[in-house]
Design a protein around this motif. Structure first.
Motif, PDB file in Angstrom:
ATOM      1  N   GLN A   6       0.863  -1.248  -0.045  1.00 18.81           N
ATOM      2  CA  GLN A   6       0.101   0.127  -0.112  1.00 18.81           C
ATOM      3  C   GLN A   6       0.902   1.159  -0.150  1.00 18.81           C
ATOM      4  O   GLN A   6       1.903   1.377   0.748  1.00 18.81           O
ATOM      5  N   THR A   7       0.566   2.095  -0.755  1.00 16.49           N
ATOM      6  CA  THR A   7       1.079   3.291  -0.929  1.00 16.49           C
ATOM      7  C   THR A   7       1.119   4.326   0.031  1.00 16.49           C
ATOM      8  O   THR A   7       2.022   5.035   0.642  1.00 16.49           O
ATOM      9  N   THR A  10      -3.129   4.315   5.544  1.00 18.68           N
ATOM     10  CA  THR A  10      -4.438   4.552   5.781  1.00 18.68           C
ATOM     11  C   THR A  10      -4.852   5.250   7.168  1.00 18.68           C
ATOM     12  O   THR A  10      -5.973   6.128   7.137  1.00 18.68           O
ATOM     13  N   VAL A 420      -7.268  -6.879  -7.663  1.00 20.22           N
ATOM     14  CA  VAL A 420      -7.618  -5.806  -6.918  1.00 20.22           C
ATOM     15  C   VAL A 420      -8.355  -6.109  -5.479  1.00 20.22           C
ATOM     16  O   VAL A 420      -9.397  -6.775  -5.636  1.00 20.22           O
ATOM     17  N   ALA A 468      -5.561   2.417  -8.122  1.00 15.52           N
ATOM     18  CA  ALA A 468      -4.354   1.820  -6.879  1.00 15.52           C
ATOM     19  C   ALA A 468      -3.290   1.030  -7.999  1.00 15.52           C
ATOM     20  O   ALA A 468      -2.105   1.168  -7.599  1.00 15.52           O
ATOM     21  N   ARG A 471      -1.023   3.941  -8.924  1.00 14.09           N
ATOM     22  CA  ARG A 471      -0.146   4.422  -7.901  1.00 14.09           C
ATOM     23  C   ARG A 471       0.956   3.332  -7.515  1.00 14.09           C
ATOM     24  O   ARG A 471       1.989   3.639  -7.098  1.00 14.09           O
ATOM     25  N   CYS A 472       0.782   2.066  -7.878  1.00 16.90           N
ATOM     26  CA  CYS A 472       1.768   1.112  -7.822  1.00 16.90           C
ATOM     27  C   CYS A 472       2.987   1.496  -8.665  1.00 16.90           C
ATOM     28  O   CYS A 472       4.081   1.622  -8.313  1.00 16.90           O
ATOM     29  N   ILE A 483      -3.416  -6.216  -5.448  1.00 13.76           N
ATOM     30  CA  ILE A 483      -3.226  -4.692  -5.600  1.00 13.76           C
ATOM     31  C   ILE A 483      -4.259  -4.187  -4.601  1.00 13.76           C
ATOM     32  O   ILE A 483      -5.539  -4.386  -4.795  1.00 13.76           O
ATOM     33  N   ALA A 485      -6.301  -1.303  -3.015  1.00 12.45           N
ATOM     34  CA  ALA A 485      -6.644   0.061  -2.819  1.00 12.45           C
ATOM     35  C   ALA A 485      -6.856   0.752  -1.549  1.00 12.45           C
ATOM     36  O   ALA A 485      -7.956   0.149  -0.846  1.00 12.45           O
ATOM     37  N   ASP A 486      -6.095   1.799  -1.308  1.00 12.00           N
ATOM     38  CA  ASP A 486      -6.247   2.219   0.042  1.00 12.00           C
ATOM     39  C   ASP A 486      -7.278   3.433   0.146  1.00 12.00           C
ATOM     40  O   ASP A 486      -8.039   3.522  -0.972  1.00 12.00           O
ATOM     41  N   ASP A 489      -7.553   6.039  -2.621  1.00 15.68           N
ATOM     42  CA  ASP A 489      -8.075   5.543  -3.905  1.00 15.68           C
ATOM     43  C   ASP A 489      -9.473   5.626  -3.918  1.00 15.68           C
ATOM     44  O   ASP A 489     -10.326   6.045  -4.873  1.00 15.68           O
TER      45      ASP A 489
END
Length: 565
Positions: A6-7, A10, A420, A468, A471-472, A483, A485-486, A489
């Protein structure tokens, strides 16, 4: 395989809901409202809708009137107290007050944006929406742009592409077009939504008068063009090789030595962009060659609607099924060829004028409407500095670089599957937004609005997954099997979808009910409503051509109506 991280944390990033500030002028005008505002609204509303009807139409009438009063700046308590006189045994005061409160609450950012003191002419007439009446506002009441907070939450690369265009409608066109194109570029990325396996494919339709800034879509199309060219070039080379093989086979058959050898099979013709000007059979063949995948991107919606209008070309049902990846089949009578596609996945990106919407989707009950993210706008014609120093620089060079980046992204996930997922908090936000959106859509447009709101839930999931994925790449990470999605996203996806839902509900008000489903009386009423709205638009200094485009009727008809005493 490694899991794509996760980028964002959260827990540390809590997005805030968009806040729409009113201008100082709007606040000043709103503060000048007098006790005459409510009676004025009632008079204007009854001119076009009649007095409060009996059972069966009271709720719809009150909803439309509440929207009008809210935009005009009538205080909620004032309207609630007055509306109490309409209560009946089957239309209680509680139901009346709740209806008014819900509308004022959900549209509080629009309160007083068209104050009573600034009105110079009556509201435009309403159109029929699947048998229900709803106000269709003029250009000043068009839904707004995508919130700045949504752009702030986008992946950096995507925001960079959109930043080449002016803020407002033009930038929104670029964003929605880019998302639609990219949604068809990653056929190996999928996820589970409501128990079903779905891919990232999106449908978008941008509507505006000619020369209004819809052309940004052409730049979005360029992002995946190099990949399309590489596929078609390889396909043409394979076709040429097949022709040589076929000629050799024919030569062998003509020789003295007989052979039972079958002719070499024709190679699949791979391509990314599928032409909108095609027949159902040709589209099925193209999909079969592309493993059921492809993007239809047309800057003139008539290219697609012209094909759909032909008996041999109508593939609207195929588009509707492809949105949910439902199986499609086709049998050719001439060569008895059977084509079956188990899970078609098509992305759709269109631009066009309001009149072209009617030709593509004739009625409010057409199922294709509810599957599309709509965006519509009007803006006055204004000359822009077109010199190199005007601020845009060399867009061609810029998008060549970005298209190369897209090709690298596509290559990175070309040979592996990725799934996802949303976090628990992400699902909670999506469900809450979907529930609120459904309630608003039902209130405004009934069953037609409900269909749109429900399918936009799937669109929200797909958007979050696409963001998401981007963002990777933003951090140089090749996506893994998962993948995630935080919250950022999901928030951006919800914000974009909320704007598109408002635009879709607005456009529903411009479409008639199902053709052939109404009586002669309803058609007469529809004609009268269109005629009244044409007069109102003419009073707002709209030209005959502009009115014809808005209403989707011939210019000669509009001219006759306006010439009538």
């Amino acid at each position: 395989m490694a899991t794509a991280p996760q980028t964002f944390d959260t827990a540390a990033w809590v997005p805030k809901s968009p806040v729409f500030a009113k201008s100082a002028l709007s606040l000043a005008l709103t503060s000048q409202l007098t006790e005459d505002a409510l009676p004025w609204c009632l008079v204007q509303h009854e001119k076009h809708h009649g007095a409060m009807p009996g059972p069966g139409g009271r709720h719809t009438w009150l909803v439309a009137f509440s929207f009008f009063c809210n935009e005009t700046g009538v205080p909620e308590e004032t309207l609630t107290a007055y509306a109490a006189r309409w209560q009946a045994e089957d239309f209680t005061e509680k139901e009346i007050s709740r209806t008014i409160h819900d509308i004022y609450k959900k549209r509080r950012d629009e309160h007083g944006r068209e104050p009573f003191s600034s009105h110079a002419s009556p509201r435009p007439f309403n159109l029929s929406v699947a048998g229900q009446s709803e106000i269709v506002s003029h250009a000043q009441s068009l839904p707004g742009s995508i919130a700045k907070e949504a752009y702030d939450s986008l992946p950096v690369w995507l925001n960079k592409c959109c930043a080449q265009f002016s803020t407002g409608a033009e930038r929104d066109v670029m964003l929605l077009s880019t998302l639609a194109v990219l949604s068809g570029c990653f056929p190996n990325v999928k996820g589970i939504y409501d128990g079903a396996l779905v891919w990232l494919n999106l449908f978008t339709f941008i509507l505006a008068p000619a020369a209004s800034g819809k052309g940004a879509m052409s730049w979005a199309r360029k992002l995946a063009w190099p990949w399309h060219q590489s596929l078609t070039l390889a396909s043409k080379q394979a076709a040429d090789a097949h022709q040589l093989q076929l000629q050799e086979w024919k030569t062998r058959r003509k020789g003295k030595q007989t052979t039972a050898e079958m002719p070499p099979p024709a190679p699949a013709f791979k391509q990314l962009y599928l032409p909108g000007n095609t027949s159902a059979a040709a589209l099925m063949r193209a999909l079969a060659d592309n493993d059921g995948r492809g993007i239809i991107c047309e800057t003139e919606a008539d290219t697609l609607s012209g094909a759909l209008g032909q008996d041999f070309g109508n593939f609207s049902d195929m588009l509707r099924k492809a949105f949910h990846h439902e199986p499609v089949s086709l049998m050719r009578k001439t060569d008895r060829e059977q084509i079956d596609i188990g899970a078609p996945a098509i992305s759709l990106a269109l631009t066009g004028t309001p009149a072209q919407l009617r030709r593509l989707i004739p009625t409010a009950e057409d199922g294709l409407f509810s599957r599309i993210m709509f965006y519509t706008f009007e803006q006055p014609a204004a000359w822009r500095d077109v010199s190199p120093a005007g601020g845009r620089g060399n867009l061609g060079s810029f998008f060549e670089e970005q298209s190369a980046a897209v090709s690298r992204m596509m290559q990175a996930v070309a040979d592996q599957e990725a799934y996802v997922e949303l976090t628990g908090e992400g699902w909670a936000r999506l469900n809450a937004a979907g529930c609120d959106g459904l309630a608003e859509a039902v209130t405004i447009a009934g069953a037609a609005g409900a269909s749109t709101a429900l399918r936009l839930g799937l669109t929200t999931f797909r958007l979050a997954g696409l963001l998401a994925l981007l963002r990777c790449f933003e951090h140089g990470l090749a996506p893994g099997e998962r993948i995630v999605a935080d919250v950022q996203d999901v928030f951006a996806a919800i914000s974009i979808v909320e704007t598109c839902r408002a635009h879709a509900l607005y456009l529903l008000g411009t479409l008639p009910a199902e053709r052939g489903s109404g009586s002669k009386t309803s058609r007469v009423v529809q004609k009268a409503e269109n005629q009244a709205r044409a007069v109102a638009l003419h009073q707002d200094n709209k030209s005959v051509r502009e009115i014809a485009e808005v209403l989707g009727i011939p210019k000669s008809t509009v001219a006759d109506w306006l010439a009538s005493p």
